[in-house]
Design an enzyme around this catalytic site. Structure first.
Site, short mmCIF file in Angstrom:
data_model
loop_
_atom_site.label_atom_id
_atom_site.label_comp_id
_atom_site.label_asym_id
_atom_site.label_seq_id
_atom_site.Cartn_x
_atom_site.Cartn_y
_atom_site.Cartn_z
N TYR A 237 -6.36 -0.26 -7.72
CA TYR A 237 -5.58 -1.32 -6.91
C TYR A 237 -4.88 -1.31 -5.21
O TYR A 237 -4.76 -0.25 -4.94
CB TYR A 237 -4.70 -2.31 -8.19
CG TYR A 237 -2.97 -1.12 -8.48
CD1 TYR A 237 -2.49 -0.48 -7.51
CD2 TYR A 237 -2.83 -1.25 -9.86
CE1 TYR A 237 -1.70 0.09 -7.95
CE2 TYR A 237 -1.85 -1.26 -9.84
CZ TYR A 237 -0.80 -0.34 -9.18
OH TYR A 237 -0.20 -0.06 -9.82
N GLU A 238 -4.35 -2.73 -4.72
CA GLU A 238 -4.42 -2.95 -3.04
C GLU A 238 -5.24 -2.16 -2.64
O GLU A 238 -4.69 -1.20 -1.80
CB GLU A 238 -2.90 -2.07 -3.50
CG GLU A 238 -1.95 -2.63 -4.05
CD GLU A 238 -1.73 -4.16 -3.73
OE1 GLU A 238 -1.18 -5.00 -4.64
OE2 GLU A 238 -2.30 -4.71 -2.76
N GLY A 239 -6.22 -2.27 -2.05
CA GLY A 239 -7.83 -2.08 -2.03
C GLY A 239 -8.18 -0.43 -2.36
O GLY A 239 -7.26 0.68 -2.35
N GLN B 182 -9.61 2.54 1.89
CA GLN B 182 -8.35 2.91 2.64
C GLN B 182 -9.37 3.94 4.18
O GLN B 182 -9.09 3.32 5.09
CB GLN B 182 -7.63 3.60 2.35
CG GLN B 182 -6.68 2.78 0.70
CD GLN B 182 -6.21 2.00 1.07
OE1 GLN B 182 -5.39 1.71 2.62
NE2 GLN B 182 -5.68 0.94 0.57
N ARG C 93 0.42 -0.80 -0.31
CA ARG C 93 0.13 -0.10 -0.15
C ARG C 93 1.02 1.43 0.00
O ARG C 93 0.62 1.95 -0.83
CB ARG C 93 -1.04 0.12 1.23
CG ARG C 93 -1.56 -0.86 0.57
CD ARG C 93 -3.05 -0.88 2.23
NE ARG C 93 -4.07 -2.01 1.38
CZ ARG C 93 -5.39 -2.38 2.58
NH1 ARG C 93 -4.79 -1.84 3.84
NH2 ARG C 93 -6.05 -2.76 1.96
#
Lengths: 574, 574
Positions: free
Chosen positions: A433-435, A440, A297
């Site tokens: 992407y990546e959450g 977040q 992240r």
């Protein structure tokens, strides 16, 4: 697109934001002396400027290609990646016990910053490898570490993360890929994964897939997930890549941007012959995934910095060259470079200020990884609370700055040949992407605010309050404090309704705190240089213009969920 | 991508924002009865939904193609355009004296809104024709009007605007294309023009190019520019297209989006045989251009509405279908449609509110064209001040909403197959062409604020103040009033430094005024429908969350130019 490494800003931020000297004073990071840091920044800058940046356009226009023999990178990428490995750039942040340089994560962040500013899609390959290294270093067995880590640490082999499935996007717990025990400590893996960045390519003799899967009888949801190591080529007795594993590239996605990064659909075990090993305990997958993803992240937040840096450099170069119209209010009717027009200058100043702010935010978060490694009190909590800010706000800035970049180019920005559009298209995946950034924001208000009974949040607010001088910045910090404390008491819907605007406010508060500090350091130093003059202007612009904007989000951050649910879902189609 | 015409919102805005009944009460617009308006909206909705929307994807993926025989549109476009012409949709806003329906410009705006929401790139062809009609109707000779207007009015022939040259982008006065008198009232045209939308295509038997050029001995700059009519095919004695003129398509641009619209480089007079006619007086080019462009600016602002509408419908449809994760705070662990998650719902509500706000703003401006036609006091001034807002803020909203659309789709939004990315790519040209949004902001503070000694601005502020009820909205209006009045006294640099944030604030004030009014009308009506419930929610969201955001721009709008010029231009590269 010409590219110059942002070495001066990186050095300044490493010194004054991450306070790298604190880290170098420890035994663990003693290697991070001033000389070494300078040498690293200069060296990676040369690689990025000389080899990686010239490939950025082909990364977009040619892109990674799917062929029956696997994914093929555009011309030049194999050599440029080889030179990255040979130069030892993959080893920077890897602990010495695993053969690395043992430098702080913050320095590795600067290395990836430079590489990704030169060629964002390409830099995703080493970025993902870092995640695989982290997962193995923290959760792998000594045998796994011995067999895989040395090759991953150099970057000779690359790593991937296999989380997503068609029905399991943000909801990882819904995944269905199966792992069946073979009785010899090995597992047979079967399932399909999507969105696998660098899931295949021709730059490395092996690829180490880290795959989330479900073992027989595993509980539903995230609790029942385990992490498996699945090499593209199985290792022989000497630990060398030998026979191919049963992993197939089904296709690569046709994406809006980031074409240098092949986004693969991978099929594991089509012939029931895909062999993997468990990493960590059974059902320990979600924990291992978070190890792998938390730094990922930060690295995605860093991609926001990268694309903002690249877009800013391109826009500045264009504005310094393009001559158009006389300056309003001037006695001369001669056309001037567009950089002389106030609104163009405002756009460029905003690009500079936002890029520097995002860099400070992401590097500050990266330094907490190192401080946590050193066991510094509060560092882990600080890392946890800064991670969603760095990821979401860093990538929001990347999108904003690359959009302003197109505007500076005018009509030329919309024509693909200039490259301005590439930054804009490349940037747009990073808030997803990546959450997603919404996730977040949910992480911030749902988990991080309440961490240590609010202690992590309170400590951050206190540090900002103690240092901030500007009245509007102080007001922003106090407003965040007030909203954050009130939010802890809200129910889930109300918390989430205001989560994204609140995340933006808190991120701007942190950036304002760091930009103000940097401006003050310039003023107090009595030194002068082009870089320092620009830093002072960017800091002033940030405090005077961007900080007040964030205060405008207060109403949205404190709004409750009622208005959102005042109409039935179907009415959105009305 | 499924598409439903936004007929209910268009009808509501026509009634309560443009107050179409006022117009229909006049002799000039007596045709605009309720029945006719309803029939127009329904009819064009059928064409858009049934024929134009299904071609939107091919417009992007196939796109207009340059061939040695000219530009060829994707399959289906020729027929769909033919049906547009046959249906009489081009005639809506054309005065009856030129064979048109004589309906208000506001109704024509609704027609283009629907067509462009279905297929934005395609709708640019009729949009440009409207500009050519305006220029000819106001500045053409009776002979020119007789020969060309009937064919342009139906849309049988299309029109183009040829302003830009490589060295003359925003600075039109720098253009070099030459017009040499041939002695018979005709002129020989020679030069190269770029960025000519629909500069060539295969949907019409003739294309009428309106070309800005310089006559021998003409003064430098914009004063020396004249406007010429250059048909693709010269007319024979019967007024039919006959031998080809010397106009060549050199290439079409490789753009980030809007692929259905061929953006041509046109070369006039390669063989010294390009024959054109003067429109209006010599040196009257810039005046004619403004006639042509002013409505074009409204139509580009409308493109912001179009793309926002399309992106919103797509995101809503996806969010109502995609199931992912349980709802936070719910006792059920079942996955829900993502529309149920608060942050997704916030995104959708913002998309709805912004789209409706942009529609209200652009339609209000469009109605001023009609009120000015009727000679209504203050209407021309109101049009002038609203034009930069409609163009710049309308297109900013198009970009913002299409970006949120991608976020709602998540990873799927970044994959081209879903179409979410197309909206995002298509939208990004709109803040650039027909005068960049920075130029709109300069127009606002440099010309429009001072119009009628500030009378145009004061009247707008007074109307908003008289109706606004919400305290924050009133504060925003008063802040705009204060900033606007102070700005008139500033020098050019200081004015321009804050021009863009000020334009945004004033635009949001106007949108807030119109959204609040619409919400109040719903509340007062006592009526209930899905559409009205959604309108009430969107209006509340706009007032409660978007209006306060704009107040956060006050510092930027009032900032002076000093910080921008505190560093030399070259230091932006430091």
């Amino acid at each position: 697109m010409p590219f110059t490494p942002a070495t001066a800003d990186q050095r300044f931020v490493l010194t004054h934001v991450t306070r790298i000297a604190d880290l170098a004073a420890s035994e663990r990071f003693a290697a991070a002396s001033d000389d070494v840091v300078d040498a690293v920044l200069e060296g990676v800058g040369q690689l990025a400027e000389g080899e990686w940046a010239p490939l950025a356009r082909a990364g977009d226009t040619v892109g990674a290609k799917w062929t029956p023999d696997g994914v093929v990178m555009p011309d030049g990428f194999v050599q440029a990646y080889h030179d990255y490995v040979e130069g030892g750039w993959g080893m920077i942040g890897v602990p010495e016990e695993f053969g690395g340089q043992g430098l702080p994560f913050a320095i590795q962040t600067a290395v990836l910053d430079t590489l990704g500013s030169a060629n964002m899609g390409f830099a995703l390959a080493p970025t993902l490898t870092v995640g695989a290294i982290e997962a193995l270093a923290h959760h792998g067995s000594p045998e796994q570490q011995a067999l895989y880590l040395p090759h991953l640490a150099t970057g000779e082999w690359t790593g991937t993360m296999n989380l997503t499935e068609p029905q399991a996007g943000s909801d990882v717990g819904a995944l269905r890929t199966q792992a069946r025990p073979l009785g010899d400590g090995k597992w047979s893996i079967k399932g399909t994964k999507i969105y696998i960045s660098f899931g295949d390519h021709d730059m490395a003799p092996n690829i180490v897939h880290l795959v989330l899967a479900r073992t027989p009888g595993a509980p539903a949801g995230t609790k029942g997930i385990s992490l498996f190591l699945v090499p593209k080529f199985r290792l022989d007795a000497d630990g060398n890549p030998a026979e191919p594993n049963d992993v197939r590239v089904v296709s690569i996605e046709h994406k809006m941007g980031l074409h240098a990064s092949p986004t693969c659909v991978l099929s594991f075990g089509d012939h029931d012959d895909c062999i993997g090993e468990l990493i960590g305990p059974e059902y320990g997958g979600i924990r291992a995934m978070f190890t792998m993803m938390n730094n990922a992240r930060l690295n995605v937040g860093l991609q926001g910095v990268q694309v903002a840096e690249g877009a800013t450099q391109a826009a500045v170069a264009y504005a310094l060259e393009r001559v158009q119209s006389a300056r309003a209010g001037s006695t001369s009717r001669d056309s001037v470079r567009i950089v002389e027009h106030p609104d163009v200058r405002r756009m460029l100043m905003r690009m500079k200020a936002q890029t520097q702010a995002a860099r400070a935010l992401v590097y500050l978060a990266a330094a907490q990884v190192d401080r946590a490694t050193l066991g510094e009190a509060g560092a882990q909590n600080r890392l946890e609370i800064l991670t969603p800010l760095a990821k979401a706000h860093g990538t929001d800035i990347g999108c904003e700055v690359s959009s302003i970049g197109i505007q500076v180019f005018g009509g030329m920005g919309y024509i693909e040949e200039t490259g301005a559009a590439q930054f804009f298209r490349d940037a747009r995946i990073t808030p997803i992407y990546e959450g997603t950034n919404g996730i977040q924001a949910a992480d911030l208000v749902g988990r991080k605010l309440g961490l240590d009974n609010g202690g992590a949040f309170n400590a951050l607010i206190a540090d900002m309050k103690a240092e901030a001088k500007d009245a509007t910045l102080i007001m922003l910090i106090e407003t965040c404090d007030e909203i954050g404390r009130a939010m802890m008491a809200l129910d889930a819907d109300d918390k989430l309704a205001g989560s994204y605007p609140f995340l933006t406010m808190l991120s701007v508060a942190v950036c304002g705190w760091l930009m103000e500090r940097q401006g003050r350091i310039v003023a107090d130093s009595g030194e002068a240089s082009d870089f320092l003059a620009m830093k002072a202007a960017a800091a002033k612009f940030y405090i005077d213009q961007i900080v007040p904007e964030a205060l405008g989000l207060k109403a949205a951050a404190t709004a409750k969920a009622d208005v959102l649910y005042s109409v039935a879902a179907e009415l959105f189609a009305a």
